[in-house]
Design a protein around this motif. Structure first.
Motif, PDB file in Angstrom:
ATOM      1  N   ALA A   1       0.821  -1.220   0.000  1.00 38.50           N
ATOM      2  CA  ALA A   1       0.000   0.000   0.000  1.00 38.50           C
ATOM      3  C   ALA A   1       0.852   1.265   0.000  1.00 38.50           C
ATOM      4  O   ALA A   1       0.353   2.340  -0.287  1.00 38.50           O
ATOM      5  N   GLY A   2       2.128   1.135   0.356  1.00 35.71           N
ATOM      6  CA  GLY A   2       3.009   2.298   0.368  1.00 35.71           C
ATOM      7  C   GLY A   2       3.286   2.852   1.752  1.00 35.71           C
ATOM      8  O   GLY A   2       3.697   4.002   1.890  1.00 35.71           O
ATOM      9  N   LYS A   3       3.087   2.047   2.783  1.00 35.82           N
ATOM     10  CA  LYS A   3       3.251   2.546   4.152  1.00 35.82           C
ATOM     11  C   LYS A   3       4.659   3.082   4.413  1.00 35.82           C
ATOM     12  O   LYS A   3       4.806   4.150   5.002  1.00 35.82           O
TER      13      LYS A   3
ATOM     14  N   ILE B   1       5.338   6.314   1.982  1.00 31.59           N
ATOM     15  CA  ILE B   1       4.529   7.456   2.410  1.00 31.59           C
ATOM     16  C   ILE B   1       4.921   7.871   3.826  1.00 31.59           C
ATOM     17  O   ILE B   1       4.969   9.063   4.142  1.00 31.59           O
TER      18      ILE B   1
ATOM     19  N   LEU C   1      -3.952   3.213   4.745  1.00 31.35           N
ATOM     20  CA  LEU C   1      -3.597   3.368   3.338  1.00 31.35           C
ATOM     21  C   LEU C   1      -4.195   2.183   2.588  1.00 31.35           C
ATOM     22  O   LEU C   1      -3.719   1.057   2.707  1.00 31.35           O
TER      23      LEU C   1
ATOM     24  N   ALA D   1      -5.122   0.003  -0.634  1.00 30.48           N
ATOM     25  CA  ALA D   1      -4.686  -0.326  -1.997  1.00 30.48           C
ATOM     26  C   ALA D   1      -5.502  -1.519  -2.465  1.00 30.48           C
ATOM     27  O   ALA D   1      -5.725  -2.467  -1.701  1.00 30.48           O
TER      28      ALA D   1
ATOM     29  N   GLU E   1      -6.945   6.376  -0.239  1.00 35.95           N
ATOM     30  CA  GLU E   1      -6.659   5.479  -1.363  1.00 35.95           C
ATOM     31  C   GLU E   1      -5.264   5.773  -1.911  1.00 35.95           C
ATOM     32  O   GLU E   1      -4.898   6.943  -2.060  1.00 35.95           O
ATOM     33  N   THR E   2      -4.514   4.714  -2.220  1.00 37.10           N
ATOM     34  CA  THR E   2      -3.166   4.906  -2.760  1.00 37.10           C
ATOM     35  C   THR E   2      -3.016   4.430  -4.201  1.00 37.10           C
ATOM     36  O   THR E   2      -1.995   4.709  -4.822  1.00 37.10           O
TER      37      THR E   2
ATOM     38  N   ARG F   1      -1.648   6.686  -7.408  1.00 39.14           N
ATOM     39  CA  ARG F   1      -1.486   8.064  -6.943  1.00 39.14           C
ATOM     40  C   ARG F   1      -0.041   8.273  -6.521  1.00 39.14           C
ATOM     41  O   ARG F   1       0.508   7.451  -5.788  1.00 39.14           O
TER      42      ARG F   1
ATOM     43  N   PRO G   1       3.001   9.245  -4.346  1.00 35.63           N
ATOM     44  CA  PRO G   1       3.096   9.321  -2.883  1.00 35.63           C
ATOM     45  C   PRO G   1       2.953  10.735  -2.330  1.00 35.63           C
ATOM     46  O   PRO G   1       2.325  10.929  -1.293  1.00 35.63           O
TER      47      PRO G   1
ATOM     48  N   VAL H   1      -0.625  11.614  -1.953  1.00 34.45           N
ATOM     49  CA  VAL H   1      -1.207  10.873  -0.827  1.00 34.45           C
ATOM     50  C   VAL H   1      -0.838  11.570   0.483  1.00 34.45           C
ATOM     51  O   VAL H   1      -1.686  11.760   1.359  1.00 34.45           O
TER      52      VAL H   1
END
Length: 172
Positions: free
Chosen positions: A12-14, A17, A100, A102, A149-150, A153, A155, A158
């Motif tokens: 999810a990009g934790k 981000i 986050l 995804a 929402e990721t 998008r 970072p 976000v």
């Protein structure tokens, strides 16, 4: 400042981000999985192999408790951190929680070549991710102050949305 705690599925990009948020807010950044690895001197797959998922989850709960006891950090959690009720309590009490989100399709794309994710080292990782999302999504939402929402998008966008949404929340 209270902690900002990022939850969500793998991919999810934790971490990405989280680092950007920490930089923007001039806060320390901690990734609970990386902290566990540093403390143990071993990577997550090794811990899973030797101690099993239950052993890893014990270490995870202890680390989350330790990290959340200090204010002024951005904390990225592992995707399964919400599975234990005790962890959810620690996270809620430990700061503002940002989920986050995804889609499974994006999780598959982002984790396809990552060998450091023990739960995906089995046949049909796509189905595993779908099953995990079905199980975990309600738990992420249960503790989240904000859901972002990721998918597709950048970072930085976000991060900006997170900051805007957090500013609108009443103080804790």
């Amino acid at each position: 400042m209270v902690n900002l705690i990022l939850v969500g599925p793998m991919g999810a990009g934790k971490s990405t981000i989280g680092r950007l948020l920490a930089k923007e807010l001039h806060l320390a950044f901690k990734d609970s999985d990386k902290e566990i690895e540093q403390r143990c001197g071993a990577n997550i797959p090794w811990i899973f192999d030797v101690e099993g998922e239950a052993g890893f989850r014990e270490r995870e709960q202890a680390m989350l408790s330790e990290l959340c006891a200090t204010d002024g950090m951005v904390i990225a959690t592992g995707g399964g951190a919400v599975m234990r009720d005790g962890n959810r309590q620690i996270l809620r009490a430990g700061g503002r929680v940002v989920y986050l989100h995804a889609s499974v399709e994006h999780q598959i794309a982002r984790t396809a070549r990552d060998r450091n994710r023990p739960l995906l080292q089995k046949p049909n990782p796509g189905q595993i991710l779908r099953d995990l999302m079905d199980l975990r999504d309600p738990l992420y939402r249960e503790i989240a102050d904000v859901v972002v929402e990721t998918d597709e998008r950048p970072p930085r966008l976000v991060v900006q949305e997170i900051l805007e949404r957090l500013r609108k929340l009443p103080p804790r």
